[in-house]
Enzyme design. Structure first.
Site, PDB file in Angstrom:
ATOM      1  N   GLU A 252      21.872 -22.890 -17.960  1.00 56.07           N
ATOM      2  CA  GLU A 252      21.023 -21.986 -17.165  1.00 56.07           C
ATOM      3  C   GLU A 252      21.859 -20.834 -16.599  1.00 56.07           C
ATOM      4  O   GLU A 252      21.429 -19.685 -16.589  1.00 56.07           O
ATOM      5  CB  GLU A 252      20.349 -22.753 -16.018  1.00 56.07           C
ATOM      6  CG  GLU A 252      19.214 -23.638 -16.489  1.00 56.07           C
ATOM      7  CD  GLU A 252      18.671 -24.536 -15.382  1.00 56.07           C
ATOM      8  OE1 GLU A 252      17.443 -24.724 -15.336  1.00 56.07           O
ATOM      9  OE2 GLU A 252      19.475 -25.069 -14.585  1.00 56.07           O
TER      10      GLU A 252
ATOM     11  N   ASP B  67       0.845  -1.195   0.000  1.00 57.32           N
ATOM     12  CA  ASP B  67       0.000   0.000   0.000  1.00 57.32           C
ATOM     13  C   ASP B  67       0.876   1.240   0.000  1.00 57.32           C
ATOM     14  O   ASP B  67       2.089   1.170   0.221  1.00 57.32           O
ATOM     15  CB  ASP B  67      -0.929  -0.012   1.226  1.00 57.32           C
ATOM     16  CG  ASP B  67      -0.156  -0.100   2.531  1.00 57.32           C
ATOM     17  OD1 ASP B  67       0.566   0.861   2.860  1.00 57.32           O
ATOM     18  OD2 ASP B  67      -0.256  -1.133   3.221  1.00 57.32           O
TER      19      ASP B  67
END
Ligand code: GLA
Length: 729
Positions: free
Chosen positions: A614, A534
């Site tokens: 990877e 928020d």
């Protein structure tokens, strides 16, 4: 001047670049709301024709004018019990038993700069950006004065609002409700767009027409919550990303909140937003004031994308105080999903070594480094290193990590305590517990009473020592349960209604002190993922861990929903292992990176377990991210599709403010056999300019890319993705 008061018509007009907001003092002294919407000159009082509405009462002075009722006219901040039966913004109660207030004008001031609030985060002015209007209303019978605060940001198209309620009487006054704002939209048919969810699936947009009566978006959890984000949008029923009128209400508040939207008997709409009044009351001694949290209002007639972009810029530039708000963020690797609680120094160092080789900037040691913390049953509260796991302590570990050329970050959860902890044994009264009843546990933990100054003081000292004694350059501030058994052992019975509110004020005060004392530490907020995502937390933390769900496909929806109010720079987003730990789904590494790059980027996996291919791919991802980081962090975000439901692709774009650069991101969520073309119309480009598209020969006009569009080659496999850079020639 963005704020004008016209003496003759007794009208206040607030003007921003594209919006106007108008209020008028009625002959009775009531402050009527006249208009908030697209910028227009002139007065809007002609909109309100006197009309007798049965059973809507009239103020005593206007008893001969049955068309004039507080119940039907738009109000700026409605008291309760004065003849307006719609949602009230304020409910004071005096010792004599007077409920409600009938608020009338007393005075006003207009001043340069932005008002500040006591103990609360609020938007700021970088110099000459804002003007403040204070309008004071009062009701002597209710013994209160209310100062309505308006911070007008003309070029940002944002109006910040809050209210300060003061007890002007000789006895105490109890506030049962004190909203940040009341906003009446007297005309129009509106959809409510809100963002609900659950742990691991936060901020899912849901949109529907307002019905007559009251709809509520709220949390009672003492935190803004996974379940219902406080940000709401009202938009016209035809509005889409590019068209239509949209209002945003963004509370700068991290505790229990409530936004109520009422469509009344005459079809007009009222929004009342602020602190949740359930389990809330606040006692004001004579002369004392209560500041409501602030709420940020924005309006646009140009659709949802523009509304989002307005908030994104504003939160980055006018709310977040951290110096990192407008700075590149380190690429971090967090050990949580790599080790959970099972680590020792050796293991951490081998992870860090490998992370450095991949190009990572900062290693984060997550939960489990302190107290007796070997699982989630104990240790919270004891912010001292766990010598069983880390026999040499934190200092030597950090030195070795720094020696590798990596910064070091640490996880803490200051607001919590385990029953099995030295802190709880020493101070059982520091936890929120109801006398005579065993408190409920959440993840085996209790909640500290952050409303107590001694608790905040203790945490401030402990964490200050931790940050002083160790070279910690990043803090992940977690909060892993909501409040329950809200009872403060430091408050008298009549003030127990303040405990949950004081809790949040205590959190803000601790955050304020630590972020001020350590401006070079990057603080990332977290609450079991995105349970406290928020604007209140964003004032201190430039980024917040968006969700504990790190599955890239699920993250498409979570980050999409989050983007309506909050910028990409605020969303902590990491590439995690495949198959994913939350869903078991396998997603290609390239796609995981595209999704995580649309936020504050990092990794959440064990790099020692990666294959050579990877590792090479990750090295390239990090190099690429560094090239496009500024564009993602500061660019305008465009949502090209809704990734949920029957859409076959998720697509979104970032465009630099000068439109010289853009980044198109695509993930195919439902690849097809014999695929139909994947066609997208791009957005936000300069129609006159010519762009090159990564991997494609030739160049294309902005107009062609936006009006004609772009067709992607067929994408094959499980969740394939593509990320294309566009550059103006
Ligand atoms: C929360 C956070 C996670 C992790 C764990 C540690 O769930 O969201 O990222 O830090 O706590 O306990």
């Amino acid at each position: 001047m963005s704020i004008l008061f016209d003496d003759t018509s007794r009208t206040f007009t607030l003007t921003t670049r594209n919006t106007a907001y108008q209020m008028q003092l009625a002959p009775t002294g009531h402050l009527l709301h006249l208009y908030y919407g697209r910028r227009a000159e002139g007065r809007f009082d002609s909109l309100y024709l006197p009309h007798d509405c049965g059973f809507s009462p009239n103020p005593y002075e206007l008893r001969d004018n049955r068309g004039w009722s507080l119940d039907t006219l738009p109000q700026e901040y409605s008291g309760t019990n004065g003849g307006d039966y719609r949602l009230g913004a304020l409910l004071p109660v005096t010792e004599d038993g007077v409920w409600g207030a009938d608020l009338r004008y007393v005075r006003h001031t207009i001043e340069p700069g932005k008002y500040a609030l006591h103990g609360l985060p609020a938007a700021f002015d970088n110099g000459g950006e804002a003007e403040t209007l204070r309008v004071t209303l009062s009701d002597p019978a209710a013994q209160v004065e209310v100062e309505l605060l308006y911070g007008v940001y003309a070029s940002q198209d944002v109006i910040a609002r809050a209210a300060r309620v003061t007890n002007t009487g000789a006895q105490t006054v109890r506030l049962e409700k004190a909203a940040s704002l009341c906003l009446d939209l007297p005309f129009g048919e509106w959809d409510l767009l809100h963002f609900h969810g659950r742990h691991c699936m936060e901020r899912q947009p849901e949109r529907g027409p307002l019905m007559t009566g009251v709809q509520t978006v709220s949390s009672k959890r003492g935190m803004s919550s996974h379940q219902h984000n406080p940000f709401v949008i009202l938009c016209d029923q035809g509005a889409d990303e590019d068209h239509g009128e949209c209002y945003g209400v963004m509370p700068v508040w991290s505790g229990s909140h409530k936004t109520e939207i009422e469509r009344d008997q005459r079809g007009s709409t009222r929004i009342v937003s602020g602190v949740n009044d359930e389990q809330f009351s606040w006692t004001l001694a004579p002369g004392e004031s209560f500041d409501t949290p602030e709420a940020l209002l924005a309006f646009t007639h140009e659709g949802l994308t523009r509304l989002s972009q307005t908030y994104h810029r504003f939160l980055r530039g006018n709310l977040c105080r951290s110096r990192f708000s407008n700075a590149p963020r380190p690429v971090l690797l967090n050990n949580w999903e790599a080790t959970y609680f099972d680590f020792d120094e050796e293991k951490l160092l081998s992870i860090a070594r490998e992370a450095k080789a991949l190009g990572v900037d900062l290693f984060v040691l997550d939960d489990g480094w302190f107290g007796s913390r070997n699982d989630d049953n104990g240790g919270l509260g004891d912010w001292f290193v766990n010598r069983t796991k880390l026999p040499n302590g934190l200092g030597p570990l950090i030195e070795q990590i720094n020696g590798m050329g990596l910064k070091f970050g640490l996880w803490i959860e200051p607001e919590m305590v385990n029953e099995d902890s030295a802190l709880y044994r020493a101070h059982p009264d520091w936890a929120l517990t109801v006398p005579g009843r065993k408190p409920s546990v959440g993840r085996n933990q209790f909640v500290l009473d952050m409303g107590r100054p001694d608790v905040v003081e203790y945490l401030c000292d402990t964490l200050t020592a931790l940050l002083r004694e160790n070279r910690i350059e990043y803090v992940k501030w977690d909060m892993n349960r909501g409040l329950s058994d809200v009872y403060s052992h430091a408050l008298p019975p009549e003030r127990q209604g303040e405990a949950a509110h004081r809790y949040v004020l205590g959190v803000y005060s601790l955050l304020d002190r630590l972020t001020t004392a350590f401006p070079d530490v990057l603080f990332e907020g977290c609450a079991g993922g995105g349970g406290r995502f928020d604007a209140g937390m964003l004032a201190y933390c430039p980024q917040i861990w968006c969700s504990d769900n790190t599955d890239a496909v699920e993250r498409l929806a979570i980050q999409y929903g989050t983007s309506f109010g909050y910028p990409a720079s605020a969303m902590g987003a990491h590439v995690s292992a495949s198959p994913n730990h939350q869903t078991g789904r396998s997603v290609p590494l390239g796609t995981r990176a595209i999704v995580a790059m649309s936020g504050a980027f990092g990794y959440e996996l064990d790099p020692t377990k990666l294959s050579a291919e990877e590792k090479q791919a990750i090295r390239e991802q990090i190099e690429r991210y560094r090239e496009i980081e500024t564009l993602i962090r500061t660019g305008d975000c465009f949502r090209l599709t809704d990734p949920r439901g029957e859409h076959r692709i998720a697509a979104w774009q970032f465009v630099s403010e000068d439109r010289s650069e853009a980044l198109l991101n695509v993930v195919a969520t439902h690849p097809e056999g014999n695929p139909r073309p994947l066609h997208l119309r791009l957005k936000g480009l300069d129609p006159q300019a010519v762009y090159t598209v990564e991997g494609q020969d030739g160049s294309f006009s902005g107009a062609a890319l936006m009006y004609g569009g772009w067709t992607l080659p067929p994408l094959y496999g499980d969740y394939p993705g593509a990320q294309l850079r566009l550059r103006r020639q």
